[in-house]
Design a protein around this motif. Structure first.
Motif, PDB file in Angstrom:
ATOM      1  N   SER A   1      -5.304   1.246  -4.959  1.00 18.09           N
ATOM      2  CA  SER A   1      -4.139   0.848  -4.171  1.00 18.09           C
ATOM      3  C   SER A   1      -4.509  -0.229  -3.165  1.00 18.09           C
ATOM      4  CB  SER A   1      -3.559   2.061  -3.448  1.00 18.09           C
ATOM      5  OG  SER A   1      -3.120   3.038  -4.357  1.00 18.09           O
ATOM      6  N   MET A   2      -5.664  -0.069  -2.515  1.00 18.90           N
ATOM      7  CA  MET A   2      -6.114  -1.066  -1.538  1.00 18.90           C
ATOM      8  C   MET A   2      -6.362  -2.404  -2.219  1.00 18.90           C
ATOM      9  SD  MET A   2      -8.686   1.149   0.904  1.00 18.90           S
ATOM     10  CE  MET A   2      -9.164  -0.315   1.806  1.00 18.90           C
TER      11      MET A   2
ATOM     12  N   TYR B   1       0.837  -1.205   0.000  1.00 19.71           N
ATOM     13  CA  TYR B   1       0.000   0.000   0.000  1.00 19.71           C
ATOM     14  C   TYR B   1       0.870   1.252   0.000  1.00 19.71           C
ATOM     15  CZ  TYR B   1      -3.712   3.246   1.211  1.00 19.71           C
ATOM     16  OH  TYR B   1      -4.592   4.287   1.197  1.00 19.71           O
TER      17      TYR B   1
ATOM     18  N   LYS C   1       0.011   3.609  -3.222  1.00 21.31           N
ATOM     19  CA  LYS C   1      -0.779   4.831  -3.027  1.00 21.31           C
ATOM     20  C   LYS C   1      -0.121   6.055  -3.654  1.00 21.31           C
ATOM     21  CE  LYS C   1       1.068   6.098   1.538  1.00 21.31           C
ATOM     22  NZ  LYS C   1       0.728   6.255   2.970  1.00 21.31           N
TER      23      LYS C   1
ATOM     24  N   SER D   1      -3.079  -4.016  -3.184  1.00 23.75           N
ATOM     25  CA  SER D   1      -2.358  -4.428  -1.976  1.00 23.75           C
ATOM     26  C   SER D   1      -2.958  -5.696  -1.382  1.00 23.75           C
ATOM     27  CB  SER D   1      -2.383  -3.306  -0.944  1.00 23.75           C
ATOM     28  OG  SER D   1      -1.764  -2.142  -1.470  1.00 23.75           O
TER      29      SER D   1
END
Length: 262
Positions: free
Chosen positions: A110-111, A98, A102, A114
């Motif tokens: 991004s989440m 992350y 990000k 990740s």
């Protein structure tokens, strides 16, 4: 595999090198002295032997001995620690990916990236292979935590970065010297990354010696490093099983990663 391993009262599955870990913990637990004396005399009476020599995760054994009277007669922490390694591997894998993602994608993207990356890393074949017989070196989460601290090193204060690495050095120094070396390599990268971003080196850079010093102190506190060791068994330190710089090229047993088979 399976829930039998994380049952703290089940010692019947323990085999191979795990037996050594369990003996080290069990001997240390039954010592009548202070928990701060991280050694046992049950193996080679009357000479003490540091439980670090058993790879018994001294920092974990120490914390458990503080509450030892509350624990069952037959108690093992190996299975619980292995499960904890996977959990922490997932946590720090997420933080690591992350931190990278990000800066390049939206927060939601991004989440997602990740989480997908974490699912792979949490069950890494290298980690599961270590599960077969080495509890201490299953602590791959420490390496991921070091890389996470490296990636965030340019966006936090110097004191914040040094504190994070100091904590990591101390924990790794209570688990295994190999991990201290690995954290040091990543820490060196964090220093270079930060200095390249800051420009000229100032006197404040002398504070960078603090985290490695904490790691060195931890190795001494938890019994991996003994300055007055005799260099042969029975001794307080690794002694006969010590390594020097030549072992990176010619390990003596097995084959070198740098040379053809000798």
């Amino acid at each position: 595999l399976g829930p039998a391993r994380i049952n703290p009262t089940n010692i019947h599955w323990i085999t191979s090198d795990f037996i050594t870990v369990q003996l080290g913990w069990d001997y240390y637990r039954r010592e009548e002295g202070s928990a701060f004396d991280l050694s046992t005399r049950h193996l080679m009476e009357p000479l003490p032997l540091n439980i670090a020599m058993f790879d018994a995760l001294p920092i974990v054994s120490f914390l458990l001995k503080l509450v030892s009277p509350l624990l069952p007669e037959d108690f093992q922490f190996i299975g619980i620690y292995l499960a904890l390694c996977v959990i922490l591997q997932a946590v720090f894998a997420y933080l690591l990916f992350y931190e990278y993602a990000k800066t390049r994608h939206s927060l939601s993207t991004s989440m997602l990236f990740s989480i997908l990356a974490t699912a792979f890393v949490a069950v890494s074949p290298v980690l599961l292979w270590r599960w077969r017989g080495h509890a201490a070196l299953s602590s791959h989460w420490i390496i991921l935590a070091a890389f996470w601290l490296l990636l965030r090193s340019t966006r936090v204060t110097t004191s914040n970065m040094l504190f994070g690495f100091s904590v990591l050095f101390f924990i790794s120094g209570g688990i295994n010297p190999y991990l201290v070396v690995m954290v040091f390599i990543v820490f060196a990268g964090a220093i270079l990354r930060r200095l390249s971003a800051q420009g000229p080196i100032s006197w404040a850079a002398a504070a960078y010696i603090l985290p490695p010093a904490v790691g060195f102190a931890a190795l001494m506190i938890f019994g991996f490093l003994v300055l007055n060791a005799g260099g042969a068994l029975p001794g307080g330190g690794y002694g006969y099983y010590s390594a020097n710089l030549l072992s990176l090229i010619d390990p003596g047993q097995g084959r070198s990663v740098l040379l053809p088979k000798l």
